[in-house]
Design an enzyme around this catalytic site. Structure first.
Site, PDB file in Angstrom:
ATOM      1  N   ASP A 264       0.845  -1.189   0.000  1.00  0.00           N
ATOM      2  CA  ASP A 264       0.000   0.000   0.000  1.00  0.00           C
ATOM      3  C   ASP A 264       0.882   1.242   0.000  1.00  0.00           C
ATOM      4  OD1 ASP A 264      -3.035   0.809   0.568  1.00  0.00           O
ATOM      5  OD2 ASP A 264      -1.734   2.192   1.655  1.00  0.00           O
ATOM      6  N   ASN A 272      -2.835  12.747  -3.425  1.00  0.00           N
ATOM      7  CA  ASN A 272      -3.915  13.158  -4.327  1.00  0.00           C
ATOM      8  C   ASN A 272      -4.426  14.561  -3.998  1.00  0.00           C
ATOM      9  OD1 ASN A 272      -4.222  11.103  -6.212  1.00  0.00           O
ATOM     10  ND2 ASN A 272      -5.504   9.865  -4.876  1.00  0.00           N
ATOM     11  N   HIS A 277      -5.052  14.233  -8.790  1.00  0.00           N
ATOM     12  CA  HIS A 277      -5.198  12.813  -9.114  1.00  0.00           C
ATOM     13  C   HIS A 277      -4.264  12.374 -10.239  1.00  0.00           C
ATOM     14  CE1 HIS A 277      -8.587  11.837  -6.502  1.00  0.00           C
ATOM     15  NE2 HIS A 277      -9.058  13.051  -6.771  1.00  0.00           N
ATOM     16  N   ASP A 281      -1.930   9.128 -10.052  1.00  0.00           N
ATOM     17  CA  ASP A 281      -1.815   8.061 -11.050  1.00  0.00           C
ATOM     18  C   ASP A 281      -0.359   7.784 -11.396  1.00  0.00           C
ATOM     19  OD1 ASP A 281      -4.539   7.820 -11.135  1.00  0.00           O
ATOM     20  OD2 ASP A 281      -4.802   8.954 -13.000  1.00  0.00           O
ATOM     21  N   GLU A 307      -4.993   2.051  -4.189  1.00  0.00           N
ATOM     22  CA  GLU A 307      -3.533   2.162  -4.160  1.00  0.00           C
ATOM     23  C   GLU A 307      -2.876   0.902  -3.608  1.00  0.00           C
ATOM     24  OE1 GLU A 307      -4.913   3.949  -0.193  1.00  0.00           O
ATOM     25  OE2 GLU A 307      -5.663   3.737  -2.234  1.00  0.00           O
TER      26      GLU A 307
END
Length: 394
Positions: A264, A272, A277, A281, A307
């Protein structure tokens, strides 16, 4: 009933022209699959060459039969484009030098044996030899080891090209042995209709073989899309669970352990919120790239959700999995990168479970590894935690 060369040519030309149109239409929707346009143009040129041949008049003297030179050039250009299409289909660069030599050989030999030194037989022999060499080049590109089921299509098409080379070389040998200058394309002798019929049938076989190659490639692409996370390129959850069933069966059969690693990204929501965002990504893609370059060839890596990533480790005990997880954590912690002028740095936490502690059921392994991941987060993040270590906290 005797076979007529003109009729064979006309039928072959019409069917090849229709096949060219079909490939041109299909090529608009094949996405990343290359070479389809080359084969469409190849069939158009061959259809034009045979149609041109149909108009030849045997009553004209040899020096006036220039259309046969044009027809031969069109046909060999089509054959060379088939060769180029195969190379592009395999995502290889096209050998344009070979193509240019083959076309030039047909063109200059046609000029020589039509306008300078009239000899129809020698012209037919040279054409057959050059065609045969092109067929061999095509067969060589296809008769190679390949993954099933694409191998079936490769070999079917390659064998067809190989048979074509044998047929045209045999034609050249028969003409050479005949030692006559009176040979004509439409003479009523067995070599003409039999060889042209064989060539046409085998050419259809190569066309259908290419369609089969295309179908298998598209099916493979669709299967890949159905099993792949579109952002990171890793397996999606469904594909990972399918692979887990196979690894589980192997573990039960061999008695070797299997392990699961849950990963994670730390403070991903903050990334974010702070950078947007799009940057988030990029972080996920960066994590995936590092994981792919760190894991072994036999390991399975997928995006499990959000994630969170999952690595399935066959024939791996928890200590070996821990060492790999620690190496992965350290590599990622030591890297940073610039995105759109912004300096990005983050860490990951990892939880590990193996079959010796919780059994081979994938769902159970994931739950245990998730519990270890949660404890790694609670202990300060940027850590690797084993499920056995979690038990001590309980």
């Amino acid at each position: 009933m005797s076979l007529d060369v003109r009729t064979i040519m006309l039928v072959f030309s019409a069917l090849t022209l229709m096949f060219s149109g079909l490939l041109a239409l299909v090529g608009r929707y094949t996405g990343n699959v290359k070479g389809v346009g080359h084969w469409a143009l190849a069939n158009l040129l061959m259809a034009s060459g045979f149609a041109f041949s149909y108009s030849f008049s045997t009553t004209l003297p040899n020096q006036l039969l220039w259309p046969i030179v044009a027809a031969s050039v069109l046909i060999v250009s089509g054959l060379c484009l088939q060769y180029a299409g195969i190379q592009r289909f395999k995502e290889k660069p096209i050998n344009w030098k070979f193509v240019a030599i083959a076309v030039a050989a047909i063109f200059f030999s046609g000029i020589w044996f039509t306008g300078i030194h009239n000899n129809v037989t020698n012209r037919a022999i040279v054409n057959s030899i050059v065609f045969g060499i092109v067929f061999i080049a095509c067969a060589r590109e296809l008769l190679i080891p390949a993954e099933a089921p694409l191998r079936i299509a490769y070999w079917l098409t390659g064998i067809s090209f190989g048979a074509l080379s044998v047929l045209v070389f045999a034609r050249a040998a028969i003409l050479w042995q005949s030692s006559t200058e009176s040979y004509g394309l439409f003479q009523n002798i067995p070599i003409n209709p039999l060889t042209f019929l064989g060539i046409c049938l085998l050419q259809f076989s190569t066309m259908f073989g290419f369609v089969l190659m295309l179908a298998y490639r598209l099916v493979g692409e669709l299967a890949k899309l159905a099993s792949q996370d579109p952002l990171t390129g890793a397996f999606n959850r469904r594909r990972l669970e399918e692979e887990a069933l196979r690894v589980q069966a192997r573990s039960i059969r061999t008695g070797k352990p299997m392990a699961v690693m849950m990963i994670d990204v730390d403070h991903f929501k903050t990334v974010n919120d702070r950078f947007g965002h799009q940057v988030g990504d990029e972080v996920l893609k960066h994590v995936a790239k590092i994981i792919e370059t760190t894991i072994r060839a036999d390991d399975y890596f997928g995006r499990y959700g959000g994630e969170e990533f999952c690595i399935l480790l066959p024939s791996t005990a928890k200590d070996e999995a821990y060492a790999m997880g620690e190496r992965l954590r350290q590599i990622y912690a030591d890297t940073s990168y610039l995105f759109d002028g912004q300096h990005i740095h983050s860490t990951i936490s990892i939880g590990i479970a193996d079959s010796a502690d919780v059994g081979t059921e994938f769902k159970t392994l994931v739950q245990a590894a998730d519990k270890a991941l949660y404890e790694a987060k609670q202990a300060g993040r940027n850590l690797v935690m084993q499920h056995a270590s979690v038990a001590m906290f309980a």
